[in-house]
Write an enzyme that holds these catalytic residues in place. Structure first.
Site, PDB file in Angstrom:
ATOM      1  N   THR A 121     -16.224 106.420  67.078  1.00  0.00           N
ATOM      2  CA  THR A 121     -17.161 106.853  66.030  1.00  0.00           C
ATOM      3  C   THR A 121     -17.586 108.285  66.325  1.00  0.00           C
ATOM      4  O   THR A 121     -18.197 108.544  67.361  1.00  0.00           O
ATOM      5  CB  THR A 121     -18.387 105.926  66.016  1.00  0.00           C
ATOM      6  OG1 THR A 121     -17.928 104.592  65.817  1.00  0.00           O
ATOM      7  CG2 THR A 121     -19.349 106.313  64.902  1.00  0.00           C
ATOM      8  N   LEU A 148     -15.431  96.464  64.040  1.00  0.00           N
ATOM      9  CA  LEU A 148     -15.621  95.168  64.704  1.00  0.00           C
ATOM     10  C   LEU A 148     -17.051  94.991  65.187  1.00  0.00           C
ATOM     11  O   LEU A 148     -17.738  95.947  65.543  1.00  0.00           O
ATOM     12  CB  LEU A 148     -14.639  94.995  65.867  1.00  0.00           C
ATOM     13  CG  LEU A 148     -14.791  95.807  67.149  1.00  0.00           C
ATOM     14  CD1 LEU A 148     -15.858  95.266  68.079  1.00  0.00           C
ATOM     15  CD2 LEU A 148     -13.470  95.825  67.879  1.00  0.00           C
ATOM     16  N   ASN A 210     -22.633 101.751  59.149  1.00  0.00           N
ATOM     17  CA  ASN A 210     -23.641 101.386  60.152  1.00  0.00           C
ATOM     18  C   ASN A 210     -25.045 101.792  59.712  1.00  0.00           C
ATOM     19  O   ASN A 210     -26.018 101.089  59.990  1.00  0.00           O
ATOM     20  CB  ASN A 210     -23.292 101.996  61.515  1.00  0.00           C
ATOM     21  CG  ASN A 210     -22.302 101.112  62.275  1.00  0.00           C
ATOM     22  OD1 ASN A 210     -21.886 100.065  61.778  1.00  0.00           O
ATOM     23  ND2 ASN A 210     -21.920 101.533  63.471  1.00  0.00           N
ATOM     24  N   LEU A 252     -30.421  90.343  56.711  1.00  0.00           N
ATOM     25  CA  LEU A 252     -31.824  90.366  56.304  1.00  0.00           C
ATOM     26  C   LEU A 252     -32.649  89.484  57.239  1.00  0.00           C
ATOM     27  O   LEU A 252     -33.635  88.897  56.821  1.00  0.00           O
ATOM     28  CB  LEU A 252     -31.981  89.870  54.859  1.00  0.00           C
ATOM     29  CG  LEU A 252     -31.702  90.878  53.745  1.00  0.00           C
ATOM     30  CD1 LEU A 252     -32.037  90.272  52.382  1.00  0.00           C
ATOM     31  CD2 LEU A 252     -32.500  92.183  53.928  1.00  0.00           C
ATOM     32  N   GLY A 255     -37.139  90.510  62.557  1.00  0.00           N
ATOM     33  CA  GLY A 255     -37.450  90.175  63.943  1.00  0.00           C
ATOM     34  C   GLY A 255     -37.565  91.425  64.784  1.00  0.00           C
ATOM     35  O   GLY A 255     -38.116  92.439  64.332  1.00  0.00           O
ATOM     36  N   CYS A 262     -24.223 100.805  69.176  1.00  0.00           N
ATOM     37  CA  CYS A 262     -23.707 101.419  67.946  1.00  0.00           C
ATOM     38  C   CYS A 262     -24.788 101.827  66.963  1.00  0.00           C
ATOM     39  O   CYS A 262     -25.012 103.012  66.749  1.00  0.00           O
ATOM     40  CB  CYS A 262     -22.724 100.462  67.281  1.00  0.00           C
ATOM     41  SG  CYS A 262     -21.367 100.015  68.375  1.00  0.00           S
ATOM     42  N   ARG A 332     -26.885  97.527  76.125  1.00  0.00           N
ATOM     43  CA  ARG A 332     -27.214  98.893  75.716  1.00  0.00           C
ATOM     44  C   ARG A 332     -28.297  98.872  74.631  1.00  0.00           C
ATOM     45  O   ARG A 332     -28.190  98.148  73.655  1.00  0.00           O
ATOM     46  CB  ARG A 332     -25.956  99.611  75.190  1.00  0.00           C
ATOM     47  CG  ARG A 332     -24.985  99.978  76.300  1.00  0.00           C
ATOM     48  CD  ARG A 332     -23.715 100.587  75.747  1.00  0.00           C
ATOM     49  NE  ARG A 332     -22.933  99.616  74.988  1.00  0.00           N
ATOM     50  CZ  ARG A 332     -21.847  99.916  74.281  1.00  0.00           C
ATOM     51  NH1 ARG A 332     -21.425 101.154  74.210  1.00  0.00           N
ATOM     52  NH2 ARG A 332     -21.192  98.978  73.631  1.00  0.00           N
TER      53      ARG A 332
END
Ligand code: UGA
Length: 435
Positions: A121, A148, A210, A252, A255, A262, A332
């Site tokens: 990316t 993915l 994203n 949706l 939380g 990413c 991460r």
């Protein structure tokens, strides 16, 4: 086809095995010797459902090998670059060191007519620059973003929901397309939609996708803030608006918000790139998306404090989950660990557990205390926090857990527990965006 895959992390390792499963001969290269040793042994170097089986199956074909020696890519006709583009330190922009190093490294082993496929990316404009670097060796660059999801990586690679080719103009583009069509012959024959476009669009597709996903999550989390202020229930709200096919119920889930390697860094790199292009206003909403997301973590700590009668100092807190999402050992930018660390810094005794990610979590946060099981973490807890919705945590029995804790208080950071069942077992149940 003879294929090389440069970078064998969450993306590349799965890609290498999947390309072998599609019938190709593949060599995977990485600078991490331990990772290569595991892969050469047919073992997955990280937790990804289905990958051990895929590696076993594809290693047995004799068409898949892994090495730290980049020269082994010579003779391959197609080279997939799958290295990471993390966020730069103290900056929003993406760090392209690994991409640039990979392209510099492979150049010596490319032959005229080879096709190099960019999967990492990257900020829009990178492919154009990299393509110029390949002109000298007569290799063609294709930009082929990857969509993915961790936890579904095998399925998403073998049966992607779409393929995108970003091609240069002219003959080189035609050649690039023909080669990728051959690489992906199986999914294409299955009817996977294909979008053929230019470099800029292909690079933008990835960050746009994203950004949209991040925006969707932050939208519902903003609604959660409204729900908290009004006594409404964000899960019912999400169900209701999700029935509108134009909106859809996926992504949706309100939380603790998004984390991982990413979404957070991609929206930031996208904003940084927009600034460079003089169109920062177009993406200023992503700043809000980021802020809403980060506020969830703070709100989670506040909720825990509320159920601990105003102070978490000296309280024993069990945090269920360390991975950024279930079915992954990736920590991460994990919201779970971020909450755990904040609470520890604020004086709580925090015990974190996770079915797969403890090792990675300990490396990232060596000062945190870890337990192997939810039961061990919950022992004598003043409050239990569900931070990552692993199946086993969703299935926890409130009656059994009640016998272990000091105080029956749970904060459901992922809105996956049944409040009625927990309350019936005597628990104080609190959640983000629910009464
Ligand atoms: C994401 C994208 O979904 C992939 O399409 C993309 O290829 C990948 O990034 C990438 O760029 O490589 P991934 O990071 O594996 O995939 O995780 P997601 O499933 O997108 O989840 C991201 C975060 O959002 C997680 O922390 C998850 O807990 C959170 N999330 C997801 C929510 O808080 N609510 C939701 O409704 C959905």
């Amino acid at each position: 086809m003879r294929i090389s895959v440069i970078g064998c992390g969450y993306l590349g390792a799965v890609h290498a095995a999947a390309m072998t499963a599609l019938g190709h001969e593949v060599v995977g290269v990485d600078v991490d010797a331990a990772r290569i040793a595991a892969l050469s042994d047919g073992r997955a170097p990280f937790y990804e459902p289905g990958l051990p089986e895929l590696l076993a199956e594809t290693s047995a074909t004799g068409r898949l090998r892994f090495t730290t020696d980049l020269s082994q890519i010579a003779g391959c006709a197609v080279h997939f670059v799958c290295v990471g583009t993390p966020q730069k330190h103290n900056e929003f922009a993406a760090d392209l060191t690994y991409v640039d190093t990979a392209f510099e490294g492979i150049a010596a082993y490319l032959a005229p007519g080879d096709v190099v496929v960019g999967k990492s990316t990257v900020p829009v404009g990178t492919a154009e620059r990299l393509a110029r670097g390949l002109e000298e060796v007569g290799a063609t660059l294709v930009w082929n973003p990857e969509f993915l999801r961790e936890g579904f990586a095998v399925q998403d690679t073998l049966h992607p929901d779409r393929l995108v080719y970003g091609l240069p103009e002219g003959e080189a583009g035609e050649r690039g397309r023909a080669v990728l069509d051959a690489v992906y012959a199986t999914p294409l024959a299955e009817g996977v939609p294909l979008v053929v476009t230019d470099y800029a669009t292909a690079q933008l597709v990835k960050v746009a996708a994203n950004s949209f996903l991040a925006t969707k999550i932050s939208f519902i989390n903003a609604m959660a803030e409204l729900c908290e202020a009004t006594g409404a229930d964000v899960t019912a709200l999400a169900d209701a608006i999700g029935h509108d096919a134009r909106i859809g119920r996926k992504f949706l889930n309100a939380g603790l918000g998004f984390g991982g390697g990413c979404l957070p860094k991609d929206i930031r790199a996208f904003m940084a790139r927009a600034g460079e292009l003089g169109v920062d206003q177009a993406l200023s909403f992503l700043r809000e998306v980021d802020s809403i997301n980060m506020r969830r973590r703070v709100r989670m700590v506040d909720l825990a404090r509320e159920v601990c009668a105003g102070s978490i100092v000296g309280r024993r807190v069990a945090v269920l989950g360390a991975a950024f999402k279930p079915d992954s050992d990736d920590v991460r930018d994990s919201p779970a660990l971020s909450v755990a660390a904040q609470m520890q810094l604020q004086g709580a005794h925090v015990i974190v557990t996770d079915p797969q990610a403890i090792e990675n979590a300990r490396r990232a946060w060596p000062d945190l205390v870890f337990a192997e099981t939810a039961e061990a973490a919950a022992q004598d807890a003043d409050v239990v926090i569900l931070a990552t919705e692993w199946r086993e945590y969703r299935a926890l029995d409130p009656v059994r857990l009640a016998g272990l804790v000091r105080s029956k208080a749970i904060v459901d950071g992922r809105n996956v527990l049944d409040p009625a069942a927990w309350r019936a077992a005597g628990w104080t149940y609190r959640a983000l965006g629910r009464p």
